[in-house]
Design an enzyme around this catalytic site. Structure first.
Site, PDB file in Angstrom:
ATOM      1  N   THR A 123       0.830  -1.203   0.000  1.00 22.57           N
ATOM      2  CA  THR A 123       0.000   0.000   0.000  1.00 22.57           C
ATOM      3  C   THR A 123       0.863   1.251   0.000  1.00 22.57           C
ATOM      4  O   THR A 123       0.477   2.293  -0.540  1.00 22.57           O
ATOM      5  CB  THR A 123      -0.941   0.003   1.220  1.00 22.57           C
ATOM      6  OG1 THR A 123      -1.726  -1.193   1.198  1.00 22.57           O
ATOM      7  CG2 THR A 123      -1.867   1.203   1.218  1.00 22.57           C
ATOM      8  N   TYR A 145       4.034 -12.473   5.989  1.00 20.76           N
ATOM      9  CA  TYR A 145       2.967 -11.921   5.153  1.00 20.76           C
ATOM     10  C   TYR A 145       2.583 -12.949   4.099  1.00 20.76           C
ATOM     11  O   TYR A 145       3.371 -13.245   3.199  1.00 20.76           O
ATOM     12  CB  TYR A 145       3.478 -10.631   4.506  1.00 20.76           C
ATOM     13  CG  TYR A 145       2.462  -9.817   3.727  1.00 20.76           C
ATOM     14  CD1 TYR A 145       1.099 -10.061   3.790  1.00 20.76           C
ATOM     15  CD2 TYR A 145       2.896  -8.761   2.918  1.00 20.76           C
ATOM     16  CE1 TYR A 145       0.197  -9.286   3.084  1.00 20.76           C
ATOM     17  CE2 TYR A 145       2.014  -7.976   2.211  1.00 20.76           C
ATOM     18  CZ  TYR A 145       0.655  -8.248   2.295  1.00 20.76           C
ATOM     19  OH  TYR A 145      -0.229  -7.474   1.590  1.00 20.76           O
ATOM     20  N   LYS A 195       0.387 -12.033   8.903  1.00 22.81           N
ATOM     21  CA  LYS A 195      -0.663 -11.294   8.215  1.00 22.81           C
ATOM     22  C   LYS A 195      -1.231 -12.207   7.143  1.00 22.81           C
ATOM     23  O   LYS A 195      -0.552 -12.541   6.173  1.00 22.81           O
ATOM     24  CB  LYS A 195      -0.103 -10.013   7.595  1.00 22.81           C
ATOM     25  CG  LYS A 195      -1.137  -9.209   6.806  1.00 22.81           C
ATOM     26  CD  LYS A 195      -0.498  -8.002   6.127  1.00 22.81           C
ATOM     27  CE  LYS A 195      -1.504  -7.264   5.248  1.00 22.81           C
ATOM     28  NZ  LYS A 195      -0.857  -6.127   4.526  1.00 22.81           N
ATOM     29  N   VAL A 201      -4.335  -5.617   9.690  1.00 26.79           N
ATOM     30  CA  VAL A 201      -3.420  -4.725   8.979  1.00 26.79           C
ATOM     31  C   VAL A 201      -4.241  -4.132   7.836  1.00 26.79           C
ATOM     32  O   VAL A 201      -4.686  -4.863   6.950  1.00 26.79           O
ATOM     33  CB  VAL A 201      -2.174  -5.454   8.462  1.00 26.79           C
ATOM     34  CG1 VAL A 201      -1.234  -4.475   7.768  1.00 26.79           C
ATOM     35  CG2 VAL A 201      -1.455  -6.166   9.609  1.00 26.79           C
TER      36      VAL A 201
END
Length: 293
Positions: free
Chosen positions: A51, A138, A166, A207
């Site tokens: 992001t 992740y 995540k 998140v």
């Protein structure tokens, strides 16, 4: 460098966008305000994730962003992303991060290479061994082109700094498999809309992309999700879907520009805000969330 924060007290981490000027440079004045907004909401901050367009930035820009935010001495914890495909380069990045007053690291799976379980173990074992900071793995097969194997968590269980995962595969059935592999690893939703379901399954937090545009509202959404408050899904899933109408972070940066939070909606190529042909859906979502209670 040891964190001054108890990370378990931060159920929401905002995957912060990187603001740019009209000429495409990092807008540091704007960045300071974004950090202040997250600080006001008491949200943890993740720098240089997908992001934040981390891989579209030069190493020098990445380093300056980390130093700049650290120099602001925020009153919330900072997590910094580690991602790419070249292991020596990632180890050099970890060496830099180890010298900064940050609190955690997000370790992404290697991009494009699509390693199997042995390659994944080798990759994450090397990264975890190179730092003492708490690390969140992740799982995002939509971006890395490979899903993390659930048995990875048990294979890495000897690393005491393996703190969290995540989970952003979009498949909630994977949650229990990961949790069974290593119950000591906290699992965070990587999908805003699925947070109520992940919370019911035992997730510790989120998140978030949405928290860039709606810092305090998203914090309340996470709080209510963790409390088991019913009827959260429809309102938030509709709003969040508007933030993924085209590739993230295009819609959220367009929305933040409309909100006055960003001086420009600009992104780094190959992304461009021109991909979003109409802001109607995000503006409607904004009205819904700002009036939500």
């Amino acid at each position: 460098m040891k964190s001054q924060f108890n990370l378990t007290q931060y159920p929401l981490w905002t995957a912060l966008v990187t603001p740019f000027t009209e000429t495409g440079e990092v807008d540091y004045d704007n960045l300071a305000q974004l950090v202040a907004d997250q600080q006001d909401a008491d949200n943890g901050i993740l720098l240089l994730g997908s992001t934040g367009e981390g891989l579209a930035l030069t190493i020098a820009e990445q380093q300056r962003i980390v130093r700049f935010v650290c120099d602001l001495s925020p009153t919330v914890p900072l997590m910094v992303a580690v991602g790419g495909v070249n292991l020596p380069q990632q180890l050099e990045w970890l060496e830099f991060c180890n010298q900064q007053p940050i609190d955690a690291l997000l370790l992404g799976s290697p991009l494009y290479a699509k390693p199997g379980i042995k390659g994944q173990i080798q990759w994450f074992d090397a990264l975890l061994s190179a730092t003492e900071l708490p690390c969140m793995l992740y799982n995002v097969p939509g971006r890395s082109a490979v899903a993390l194997a659930p048995e990875l968590l048990s294979a890495l269980s000897h690393h005491t700094n393996l703190w969290a995962l995540k989970e952003a595969s979009g498949d909630i059935s994977k949650f229990e498999v990961f949790r069974s592999s290593n119950p000591n690893v906290a699992i965070y939703s990587g999908d805003d809309a699925l947070m109520p379901y992940f919370a019911q399954a035992g997730a510790k937090g989120l998140v978030s992309v949405a928290a860039n545009a709606w810092p305090k509202q998203t914090a309340e959404f996470v709080r209510r999700s963790l409390l088991g408050t019913p009827n959260l899904f429809t309102t938030w899933s509709d709003a969040v879907n508007s933030l993924f109408e085209v590739a993230n972070p295009v819609p959220v940066k367009v929305l933040m520009h409309q909100q006055g939070k960003l001086n420009t909606p600009n992104l780094r190529p190959p992304l461009t805000h021109h991909e979003l042909e109409s802001p109607a859906a995000i503006l409607a979502a904004n009205q819904t969330i700002l009036s939500w209670n």
